[in-house]
Design an enzyme around this catalytic site. Structure first.
Site, PDB file in Angstrom:
ATOM      1  N   LYS A   1       2.185  -8.420   7.153  1.00 28.04           N
ATOM      2  CA  LYS A   1       3.547  -7.877   7.025  1.00 28.04           C
ATOM      3  C   LYS A   1       4.086  -7.404   8.368  1.00 28.04           C
ATOM      4  O   LYS A   1       5.194  -7.743   8.748  1.00 28.04           O
ATOM      5  CB  LYS A   1       3.581  -6.726   6.017  1.00 28.04           C
ATOM      6  CG  LYS A   1       2.541  -6.797   4.920  1.00 28.04           C
ATOM      7  CD  LYS A   1       2.972  -7.584   3.715  1.00 28.04           C
ATOM      8  CE  LYS A   1       1.755  -8.063   2.972  1.00 28.04           C
ATOM      9  NZ  LYS A   1       1.691  -8.113   1.607  1.00 28.04           N
TER      10      LYS A   1
ATOM     11  N   TRP B   1      -2.896  -1.801  -6.113  1.00 27.33           N
ATOM     12  CA  TRP B   1      -2.589  -3.228  -5.960  1.00 27.33           C
ATOM     13  C   TRP B   1      -3.474  -3.999  -6.955  1.00 27.33           C
ATOM     14  O   TRP B   1      -4.700  -3.817  -6.947  1.00 27.33           O
ATOM     15  CB  TRP B   1      -2.903  -3.636  -4.518  1.00 27.33           C
ATOM     16  CG  TRP B   1      -2.610  -5.048  -4.176  1.00 27.33           C
ATOM     17  CD1 TRP B   1      -1.459  -5.746  -4.421  1.00 27.33           C
ATOM     18  CD2 TRP B   1      -3.487  -5.958  -3.483  1.00 27.33           C
ATOM     19  NE1 TRP B   1      -1.567  -7.023  -3.920  1.00 27.33           N
ATOM     20  CE2 TRP B   1      -2.796  -7.179  -3.344  1.00 27.33           C
ATOM     21  CE3 TRP B   1      -4.774  -5.847  -2.968  1.00 27.33           C
ATOM     22  CZ2 TRP B   1      -3.353  -8.285  -2.713  1.00 27.33           C
ATOM     23  CZ3 TRP B   1      -5.328  -6.951  -2.333  1.00 27.33           C
ATOM     24  CH2 TRP B   1      -4.621  -8.158  -2.217  1.00 27.33           C
TER      25      TRP B   1
ATOM     26  N   ALA C   1      -2.033  -2.015   4.801  1.00 23.20           N
ATOM     27  CA  ALA C   1      -1.430  -3.354   4.895  1.00 23.20           C
ATOM     28  C   ALA C   1       0.019  -3.301   5.366  1.00 23.20           C
ATOM     29  O   ALA C   1       0.636  -4.346   5.546  1.00 23.20           O
ATOM     30  CB  ALA C   1      -1.501  -4.045   3.531  1.00 23.20           C
TER      31      ALA C   1
ATOM     32  N   ASP D   1      -7.146   0.978   2.637  1.00 21.54           N
ATOM     33  CA  ASP D   1      -6.443  -0.299   2.748  1.00 21.54           C
ATOM     34  C   ASP D   1      -5.108  -0.009   3.413  1.00 21.54           C
ATOM     35  O   ASP D   1      -4.293   0.744   2.882  1.00 21.54           O
ATOM     36  CB  ASP D   1      -6.236  -0.884   1.333  1.00 21.54           C
ATOM     37  CG  ASP D   1      -5.651  -2.287   1.378  1.00 21.54           C
ATOM     38  OD1 ASP D   1      -5.295  -2.752   2.488  1.00 21.54           O
ATOM     39  OD2 ASP D   1      -5.543  -2.920   0.307  1.00 21.54           O
TER      40      ASP D   1
END
Ligand code: LMR
Length: 394
Positions: A243, A127, A210, A208
């Site tokens: 999300k 990212w 997400a 991470d």
């Protein structure tokens, strides 16, 4: 003073958002920023969120500060959602943060405080904001090979070869699931091998996560994170609710630190508290409160899970349709990886020129590295994208 400021590099995801917005062509297709859209192109407020908001409006009596780490009930609920019983609860300290980005930022600052010599190993690609924040915070980064554009999968042997260069105290940053930007993910066996390497080298794991619930399901998507956390001595986990709860603008996330024992967890928690105080004082509460209400209420949780499952299976259906369309139009299986990828994104594996060509000729917007947000498609636009990909000679 202001004259000393320099123009800042543009974030490529933000740049595509702006270009898409400015395009007057009807029928333009937005596969840019990672925001879920339903078949009508709407990013809906999830049913359970609406219900929790209504209840909160009726019941909430105060907006006074909560605590520097947020409401402990939120921390417990998120620890449970992400880690289940993978590690003893007393070893985990949790700080509420403004979104997953806030969690990453706090994690990187904590790393810098704890070990100024640490380097962070990041997947190539990762990212883009990981890189931007790490550079800004001043932590050296080392890229490890990850995505194989030939196969659309993970080049695991090369990845392990690169990670073998890590030294004690370095941090290995992994994506828990639904790798952003590629969509190509590690298997559980591969997570296990990475965990062994982290232990052997004396590194720290950072994950991470997400998109939990967007890939193979809530538990399956957390399995790699749980495995790593259970095997390595120390682990940082940045989790986002943007999300999977659809509360992007509420800025709702957590940073969890899994320490070796309770005493170390207390010390870590003290530092997380201080970092929150230094950066923004009290973290946002509204989204966190809604998440807590949902996760602690059987009915709301069941409804949230059902809607999340609709979202997940909808994206899988679009992936399969796209892979099928491309198979028919190209007469080859070279796009089969699109159905294997998981989560919101897939990296098509083409050049910025071809991406630009599709933007100009077909009003299709993806990130220049050819990352597509699958949730930006619907049954009608999939054939248009497939045609554009073949017409562009990809
Ligand atoms: C993305 O990757 O598109 C999302 O995570 C949104 C963002 O902040 O970049």
């Amino acid at each position: 003073m202001f004259e000393n400021l320099k123009e800042q590099p543009v974030d490529k995801i933000m740049a595509i958002m702006a270009k898409y917005k400015a395009d007057p062509r009807p029928g333009k297709i937005d596969l840019g920023v990672g925001v879920y859209k339903n078949a009508e192109g709407v990013t809906p407020v999830m049913r359970a969120i609406k219900a929790a908001e209504k209840q909160l409006w009726e019941e909430q009596e105060t907006k006074a500060y909560v605590g520097l780490l947020g409401d402990p009930a939120y921390g417990d609920a998120m620890r449970e959602l992400v880690l289940a019983d993978a590690v003893p609860a007393e070893n985990v300290s949790v700080a509420a943060t403004p979104g997953g980005t806030g969690a990453c930022r706090q994690a990187f600052e904590l790393i810098r405080m704890a070990n100024p010599d640490a380097r962070v190993f990041v997947s190539d690609p990762t990212w883009p904001n990981h890189m931007s924040i790490l550079n800004y915070v001043g932590i050296p980064t080392i890229k490890y090979r990850y995505f194989d554009a030939e196969t659309g999968g993970v080049m695991f042997d090369a990845m392990m070869e690169d990670l073998a260069e890590a030294k004690a105290g370095d941090v290995i940053l992994l994506h828990g699931c639904c790798h952003n930007p590629t969509g190509a993910n590690l298997t559980l066996q591969q997570f296990e091998a990475v965990a062994e390497l982290i232990v052997e080298k004396g590194c720290v794991a950072m994950i991470d996560i997400a998109y939990q619930g967007f890939g193979d399901g809530l538990d399956a998507d957390a399995a790699g994170t749980r495995l790593i956390a259970s095997k390595v001595p120390e682990c940082l986990i940045a989790a986002s609710c943007s999300k999977n709860f659809g509360i992007y603008r509420e800025r709702t996330g957590v940073l969890m630190a899994v320490a070796q024992d309770k005493d170390m967890a207390v010390l870590t928690e003290d530092n997380l508290k201080s970092l929150n105080r230094l950066n923004y004082s009290f973290p946002p509460d509204h989204g966190a409160r809604l998440v807590t209400m949902i996760l602690n209420d059987e009915k709301l949780k069941a409804d949230w899970m059902a809607e999340l499952e609709e979202i997940r299976t909808g994206m899988l259906g679009l992936r399969e349709q796209l892979a099928r369309e491309l198979q028919e139009r190209s007469g080859s299986d070279r796009f089969a990886f699109l159905a294997e990828h998981r989560g919101m994104f897939s990296l098509l594996g083409t050049t910025p020129d071809k991406v630009e060509q599709m933007r100009e000729h077909n009003a299709i917007y993806m990130i220049p590295d050819s990352r597509m947000n699958i949730a930006g498609l619907n049954k009608e636009t999939v054939p248009q994208l497939a045609k554009a990909i073949i017409d562009a000679g990809i």
